[in-house]
Structure formats: C-alpha cells, structure tokens
Design an enzyme around this catalytic site. Structure first.
Site, short mmCIF file in Angstrom:
data_model
loop_
_atom_site.label_atom_id
_atom_site.label_comp_id
_atom_site.label_asym_id
_atom_site.label_seq_id
_atom_site.Cartn_x
_atom_site.Cartn_y
_atom_site.Cartn_z
CG HIS C 56 42.56 45.94 30.64
ND1 HIS C 56 41.36 46.58 30.82
CD2 HIS C 56 42.68 45.06 31.67
CE1 HIS C 56 40.78 46.12 31.93
NE2 HIS C 56 41.55 45.19 32.45
CG HIS C 215 38.03 45.92 35.19
ND1 HIS C 215 38.75 46.74 36.01
CD2 HIS C 215 38.86 44.93 34.80
CE1 HIS C 215 39.98 46.26 36.13
NE2 HIS C 215 40.07 45.18 35.40
#
Ligand SMILES: Nc1ncnc2c1ncn2[C@@H]1O[C@H](COP(=O)(O)OP(=O)(O)O)[C@@H](O)[C@H]1O
Ligand SMILES: Nc1ncnc2c1ncn2[C@@H]1O[C@H](COP(=O)(O)OP(=O)(O)O)[C@@H](O)[C@H]1O
Ligand SMILES: [Mg+2]
Ligand SMILES: [Mg+2]
Ligand SMILES: [Mg+2]
Ligand SMILES: [Mg+2]
Lengths: 329, 206, 329, 206
Positions: C56, C215
């Site tokens: 991320h 995700h």
C-alpha cells in the site's frame, strides 16, 4: 482501454481544471487552459517556462510554483504545445527580467518553442534537456531525448532564478546541469494514448523494452524480462559510461516510475542502484524516488544520475513549493 | 480565390485516415500523428466560411496559422510553416511552375526550421520528389504528382529514420512508412483528385 | 507477472533497504526490517505506531517522521505484521508518554495489534480506522474496512502528538477524525501479489469493481466501466450518504490512486468530485491528490471526504516531514 | 514427546498445497493465505531439531509462537493461539477425550480473539465439528475425524462470509471454500493419516 475519463476530447481540459482546483493556493490556470502559472509571480525574477506533451504528470504543471517554474504549457497527450501557448504564458509571467524556456529535446517541442522564441519580444533564452543516454548520439539523429533529468534541471535552475540570478547565468547553469545529468529507462508494459485507444506497442509477457522513451517510443532493444539487479546494472552502466565520474563524486539519484510501477518496486530499484554506485565509490548525496516523469500508466522506471557540487546541492535543497515537489517551506 | 471544395476534401481525407495515421505513428513514433492531423483538419474546417472569402494566399496563411496554433507536436510547425510559406510565395491562380517554386521555398523553410534533410524519413521525402515533378512540368501533371506523392510516401518505409521521434528507433524504423509522409501524400492526392475530376480533360492545370 | 524484482522472497526486505537508504535523513530501519522508525524520536511525546500489510506504499512507512508516525511495521504483501514487530517498534520509539496504535480494521491487523497491545508494558491505546463505506456495516460483518482515510487520521493525530497532546486526547481525536471520514474506491484492473504471481481477480475489459478494497478484495458489485462523472457520482454519493454533512461544511478531499492510475486521471476525478461537492454546497477546504494508499499496481482510485473544523484543519496544515507527505518545514 | 514425523508431514502438506490455498484466498480474500501458511510451515520446519527434544506441550507452544511471530495476517494469531492453547491444555500423551477438551478451549480462545462464531465461514467451521466428533469418541476415530474435517471445509462453500476479509464479499463468497478451513482440514488430514498408518489396527488412538 480502461481509464477514468468522460470524453477523450475533453480529458486534458478537465484534468487541468481539477489540477487548478486542487492547487489553487499555488497555481492559476491561464485562459482556455493554455498554461498553468504560478499564482504569485515574483517581480524582477527571470521567468522560467517549460511545457511539453501531457501524459508525463506531474511534469511540468506539477513543478510550477515557488522555487521552480513560473509557467508550464501542457500540450495534448504526448504532443508538444503550440507557440501560442508559450507566448501567452510568457506574457503572463514575464516581469521584465526575461524568460528562460526549458525544453525537452524532441523535434516537436524544439520547433514550437523555437517559433515562440522568435516571436516573443522580451529577452529570452532556451535550455535544451537531453539526458537520455539510451540511444547513442550520432550525426544522423536529432540527438538524445529529454527525460526525467528535466526535473533536476527545472529544480536547480528554478532555485537559482528564485534567488535572483540573471538570464545568462541561468541559461549557463541549466546547460551545465543538463550536461552533468544522464538517464535511461526500461518499460515492462506499454502505455495507451487515450485518443488512440489501444496500447502504443505490443510487448510479450516475458519481455521488456530497454532504453524506452517517455512516450513509449522504442528503445535500444527488446529483451527478456530480467531481474531488478540486472536491469539496474544495465541502466546505470550506460549512465555511468556517459558521465564518466571520478570516485568520490557526489551525485543526485532519481529513481523515477513511469506511472504503473508501485513505489515498493521503485525503492527496490533504489537499493539495487545504491549497491552499484557504492561499488563505483560514488556518493549518493541526495535521492528522489517516485513517479515524477511518467508515460501515462506505463510500467517501468528510469534511473537518473546527476553529478552535483556544493553549489548545485544547495540549489537542490533550496525551498520549493509546487504541487509535486515541496520542501524547505 | 481559395478553393473551398479542395480544402474540404483534403482535410476530410486526413480525418477519414486518422486510424491509419495513428497506427503508423504507433509503429515508429508516439502514436499522436493521426490525432494531430485530425485536430488541424478540424481547425481548418471550422474556418471554411472565413476561408471562402479569402484569396488563395490569404487562405494558405490562415490555414498555416490554424495548424501552428492548434496542432502542436512536430506537425504543427511543419505543416504551419509549409502553408504559410506557400501563401507567401504563390501567385493566385498558381501555375505548375509557380507551385514548384513555392514548394521549393517551403522545403527550404522546413529545413531551416526542423534541421532535417531529404532522405531522413520525414515528409520532406514526399515534398522533394513532388517538387521535382512539378518543376519538370509536362502532361498529366496532376496524375503524375499524385502517383509520385503516394509512391514517395511508401518509399519512406525503406529509409532509416534520423529526424523526428522515429529517429530514436534507428534501424528498427525500417519497413514502416513515415506517418507525416503519408499525411502529405493524402493531402496531395486529395487535391490532385479534385483538380483532375474538375479540369478534365485539361490535364495541365495542376 | 511483470515486476521490478529479484526474488519474491526478498522483495520486501530489499525494498525496505532502498527506502531506508533513500530517506536516511528521516527514518531508520529496525533490526531485521521489523519496523521503520523516525530517526529522531521526540522525548515526552506519545509515540504513534501504525503498520499493516505491505503493497500500500507509501502507507505506512512513507508517513513516518516529524508530525506523523513514529514507527510503522510493514508486514508481507497484504499480510498484517506480527505482534513481535509492534513490540519491537514500541520499544524503539516509546519515550515514556505511551504508545498509540493506529490500526486499519482488518481481522488480521486487529488480532495482531491486539496481541501486541496485551503484551506491551507501557501505556497504550488503539485507534481503529474503518472509513470504507463500500460495504454496509451489519451485525454479521467484521465491520467496515480501513482504507485511504487512514492517511488523514495519521496526519491529524500525528500533528496533535507532535504538539504534545496526551494519549487519551489523541485516542479521542483519532476516533473522531475516523468517524468524520468516509471513503469508497473503484478498480479498473487487478493487482498481482508478487508471491502469488497472478492477478488477484479477473475482470473484463469493459468492467470495473465498484467498492473494491485496497487488497483487491471484491466490492459492492462488478459493473460496466462507466464515465468518470458517473463513477464520481456513485462514490461520493455513498460517502455523503454516510457522512450526512450540512451545507457549508468544510471538508478535506482526498483523491487517491491505487497505483496504476496516472495523475492526469486522478486530477480529472478531482474535477468531477469538485462539481458534486459544490452542488451539495460543501466547501473543499483542502485537497490532496496522488497515489498514497495503494494496492500494488491496481488501476483505479478512491475518494475520501473528511469533515473538518478549524482545529482539525490547523492540524492538517501543521508541519510534516515524512517521505511521502512534506510541508510546512 | 513431540511427534516429528507428524509435524513434518502436516507442514509439508501445507507447503504442497500453497497454490490451491492461494487460489482459494484469491477467490474470496486477498490471496495471501497460501503464502502465509507456507511461511508458518517453513518456520516450524526450521525448528524441527528443537522440537524433537520437546514434550508435546512444549512443542505445541513452540509451534504456536513460531506461527504468531512469522505468519502475520489473520492466520498468524489464529493458528498461533490455537496451538498455544492446545499446548496448555493437552496431557501428553493425549487421549481423544482430552483432545476434545483442549480443542474446545482452543475454539473459545479463538472466539475471544477474533470475535467470529461458528457458522461465519472461518476455520471455526472445521474445528467445531471435529471437536464434536472427538468428544463423541467411538471407533475409527482418526478416519472419522479426517472425513469430518474435509467435509466441513468443503461445506464452508455454502456459507455466507461474515468474518475475515471474505466478509466484505457477502453473498458473493457463496460457492467458494474458506481458505483457512481448507488449511485446517489439510493439517488434520495429515495428522490422521499419520496416526492411522502407524497405529493400525488400533483404531482408537487418534
Ligand atoms: N524535423 C522535421 N522536419 C520535417 N518533418 C518532420 C520533422 N520531424 C518530424 N517531422 C514529420 O512529422 C511527423 C510526425 O508528426 P507528429 O507525430 O504529429 O508529431 P511528433 O513527432 O511531435 O509526435 C513525422 O512523421 C515527420 O514526417
Ligand atoms: N476472526 C477470525 N476468527 C477465526 N478465523 C479467522 C478469522 N478471520 C480470518 N480467519 C481465518 O483466516 C483465514 C484467512 O487467513 P489469511 O488469508 O492468512 O489472513 P488474512 O485474512 O489476514 O489475509 C480465513 O480463511 C479464516 O478461516
Ligand atoms: Mg508527439
Ligand atoms: Mg507523433
Ligand atoms: Mg492478508
Ligand atoms: Mg488472506
């Protein structure tokens, strides 16, 4: 083609509107979106103007502001802006000290900026950036392309302009930073020009384009996908060969993503290049990592090495306040 | 007076070939040539009313300025300079010899501007042979100019690229037609077709 | 899978090494890469620790530094870090004023941070971020996910910690910022977890995943690719419904790229959302645009709106000096 | 004493099924479950020498701590807590009844930790029915436990997801087996197979 757009025709202007709204504290959008200019021009300062095809964001609009550019002229995607845009920009930001154009070495940009320079009535000069060592210079080419090193030229010359350097000094500084800067890139995937609607080039699932340009132009050769270490070795090998630096030399390292490569991989490349530069006993005095000179959503990266001395390091460190680079203030 | 039908047809041809021109530029350049030419063509078509009232010279200049201020890229200055130069040099109505002279001036202006020379896989490689045919003169001129333009554009495929974006490609440009050359051939072809269909059987009035 | 890597197993540690080398002025890498910590901890200040799966970036490591996090614990790609990492980080950065954990609401993160919180022997509290409105909260779910709003919580709480607020006040502030913040995202393409080697999900050339997680988890629904305006309307519609703000309310707008979407498109989304918020007579007091909370190379973006008042705006504006956010100093 | 062969086989099964577990987690989660389980399995295999010298209780604790400190994600705390709890509760050597009791304690610990309940498409939906079979006792226990574990994992496909990442999927998780449940079934299957092949024909020594 999968993009967040409404209409290919209005993509650029909608995006510029969003940019201007997001950074209204820093920039103002010129009439008809011809240019983006610094909100508060500094009287008596040489005005720095750059520009080029869009699709390389944040270059150049993201570098307009205190300590960097006074205006940027965005062309259509991968298409040089027109002389009209440069003239309008110059008129908006010239405060009497003259205009310095910073131009990437593509025939389109060169011709359009040249026409603008001929038509403009204030003092002006042009710095041409041609840092890409991917394609050997020869008497038969337009010469080397201008790529990610442009950021470094714009930052350093921008800082010198901000402190009040004159036009001739800035032109000389820009030329010397350009000369001390070399870049090379690799693409893992193609970009898709929105209006074209399909990828610029086809590339196999296990291939990469070594020496790719920032428009997805072909590079040196199409080869099998290699490890990050091998890629770093080839890119920095070509760069170091071009610069031929002495051990102990301080350098600025820029690991630049092309738009579709995650930061995680870019930092891995930083690590890989670090080891190589260490091996050459070069000192990485500064390091910038991120997607700054992009090719739309292309996956891949470029490495840029720029030889620095105390003076240029101080200019690099000088305060900058733009949409994409921001420090010291 | 400017010939609006010729202008409309020539610009429309470019618009109709946008995908082909895009594909050519994708093969050896950055893929924007089709869109660039369409943008210029649309800018000219938007000025048809204005052009209708202008002399040939004024109209060429108007079209050149429109190219210069709307296209950008390499094509903007190149087509812009070419049209502006023709507008400066041509008598109205033009003769084939006058056209040859004006085109020669245009080629010289482009060489000054873009530092490219004939043989470097640019649209100069269409303009130059076409200029020679015009200078030579003779019968069936419109048809011969047309054929020369298309053949010359095709012949750029065999050339090594040394100017413009394709120059970065070196030998890999071999086998691909230069997009700007193709555009020039399309324009010349449209004009010659128009002149031929209209002037039959006066084959000399190119 | 096309990535700039050497070996899937060492990807994370090589990338962390590169990150630490690139930002040696700001951060230090903990033993074995267990955490990234602020180079110069501030005595007497509550230590802010976050962390989560990698992939991320720049979240969370890129937010370590003055005015934001004191440490970040990077897990494997999309996998929560372990309690050991959090304990080691706490030990390294606690200066006696206690530790505040900022945790995104995923069962893995929650469990690992909870175990760490139980084992730790200094004062501690936890702020849970759950800003994603894509999936309705219900008694049967773990609740809402924590996504891009995490950046806002970390920035505002980080600024308050920097000025010396105590643990209880910071916990309360974090909870209230989280409550005032809502996000929702859309994916145009899938990401590929390096070790998995293939895309997380298959998606048609004309489809998008509305409400996707960071995700690549499925969202609300798979629909036909829509225009940027329609996407902006759906995302901000869900967000505004959740926040139910009054006309005149000042908000912070974050248009966040997932990693594979160019800035040009993100600014176009800014423009689209601007028009919608204007229509609701909301005042965009601040706007941040960029790829800050990413999903590897996934194309797409999220919109986050956070209701602000003078106090939180001042904390947002307060100086910050991290790898990814940098202003005011 | 810890049974090294069982540990080696159970961890190896997970490693051998890494792609299947990845695919299951890609379908309804974030795709890391296979790698998480492999990381934990490799961490345990790296400690086999150490484990060989430990009692069953010590070994379970060692393995639980290894899971907790190397896996991360949901699996780390979940498998870690389960193993540590079993290590606390089991007599050595364990009886089926003692195992049922310890597993019940493990399930309670997991419920406290992760707030999930049986029926919410997590590995609890394998542990709970297996615990009941153990508590019931009777003949062919290893085989029945094994079958129950695999069948229960398969049965999670029909469940709506309400805990873990798959919870964000709601009804769309229907039709997909829960990855953690599959991992638990693989582990239990490997252990039961080992016990059966070794203990034939003493079917009670699960
Ligand atoms: N220096 C030059 N002189 C003459 N023509 C040129 C030159 N550079 C490029 N061209 C012509 O322009 C064409 C490319 O135009 P275009 O794709 O629109 O612009 P760009 O190359 O900037 O992307 C080439 O195919 C070539 O014919
Ligand atoms: N709260 C919970 N309680 C029990 N088991 C859980 C819980 N959350 C997730 N699990 C189990 O963990 C598995 C997912 O593990 P993994 O993919 O490794 O971690 P993550 O979900 O963090 O990516 C699920 O399939 C489920 O069986
Ligand atoms: Mg171009
Ligand atoms: Mg082109
Ligand atoms: Mg995970
Ligand atoms: Mg998972």
């Amino acid at each position: 083609m999968k993009k967040l757009i409404n209409d290919v025709e209005s993509l650029l202007s909608e995006s510029l509107d969003g940019f201007a709204a997001a950074h209204a504290d820093i920039v103002t959008l010129g009439e008809g979106g011809q240019f983006v200019r610094r909100r508060s021009p500094k009287p008596g300062k040489v005005a720095l103007i750059s520009g080029g095809g869009s699709g390389h964001e944040p270059l150049h609009t993201g570098f307009v502001g205190h300590g960097m550019l006074d205006a940027a002229c965005p062309g259509q995607v991968f298409t040089s802006p027109t002389p009209d845009q440069m003239l309008a920009a110059a008129q908006a930001v010239d405060t009497g000290a003259g205009v310095l154009f910073i131009v990437k070495n593509y025939s389109g940009d060169m011709m359009n900026f040249q026409m603008a320079a001929e038509m403009i009535d204030c003092d002006n000069a042009t710095v041409i950036v041609n840092d890409d060592v991917a394609v050997e210079n020869s008497t038969y080419t337009t010469g080397r392309r201008g790529v990610a090193g442009t950021l470094i030229v714009e930052k350093i010359v921008g800082a010198a302009a901000e402190r009040g350097d004159g036009l001739a000094a800035l032109k000389a500084l820009g030329d010397s930073v350009n000369k001390a800067t070399a870049s090379m890139g690799v693409a893992l995937t193609s970009c898709t020009v929105p209006a074209a609607g399909k990828p610029t080039f086809q590339i196999g699932a296990d291939e990469m384009e070594m020496g790719v340009g920032i428009h997805g132009e072909p590079g040196r050769r199409r080869v099998r996908l290699a490890s990050a270490d091998d890629i770093a070795a080839e890119l920095s090998g070509a760069i170091l060969k071009d610069l031929s630096l002495k051990p102990g030399q301080e350098v600025l390292l820029l690991v630049n993503g092309f738009g579709g490569t995650p930061l995680m991989e870019l930092y891995l490349m930083v690590n890989a290049v670090h080891k190589i530069l260490d091996g050459h006993r070069l000192k990485i005095a500064r390091c910038l990592t991120g997607s700054y000179v992009t090719s739309l959503e292309m996956a891949g990266c470029s490495i840029t090495v720029s030889a620095m001395d105390a003076a240029t390091l101080a200019l690099w460190d000088a305060p900058v306040h733009t949409a994409a680079l921001h420090w010291g203030m | 007076m400017a010939d609006i039908d010729l202008i409309r047809n020539a610009t429309q041809t470019l618009i109709d070939h946008v995908d082909e021109l895009t594909a050519l530029d994708q093969a050896i350049g950055d893929g924007d040539h089709g869109l660039n030419m369409r943008r210029g063509a649309l800018a000219i078509q938007a000025r048809l009313d204005e052009l209708a009232g202008q002399s040939l010279n004024e109209a060429l200049r108007t079209m050149g300025m429109a190219c210069m201020s709307t296209i950008g890229g390499s094509s903007g200055p190149v087509f812009g300079t070419l049209l502006v130069t023709l507008g400066k040099e041509l008598p109205d109505p033009p003769t084939a010899a006058a056209l040859a002279g004006a085109l020669d001036a245009g080629i010289k202006a482009l060489t000054r501007l873009g530092k490219a020379e004939v043989g470097q896989k640019t649209l100069l490689d269409v303009l130059d042979p076409v200029q020679k045919v015009l200078a030579e003169g003779g019968g069936q001129l419109a048809g011969r100019v047309r054929d020369c333009a298309f053949a010359s554009a095709d012949a750029t495929a065999a050339m090594d690229a040394i100017k413009g974006r394709a120059s970065f490609l070196g030998e890999r440009a071999l086998g691909h037609v230069d997009p700007g050359s193709r555009s020039v051939a399309l324009i010349i072809g449209a004009i010659c077709d128009g002149l031929q269909s209209r002037a039959q059987p006066t084959s000399q009035s190119a």
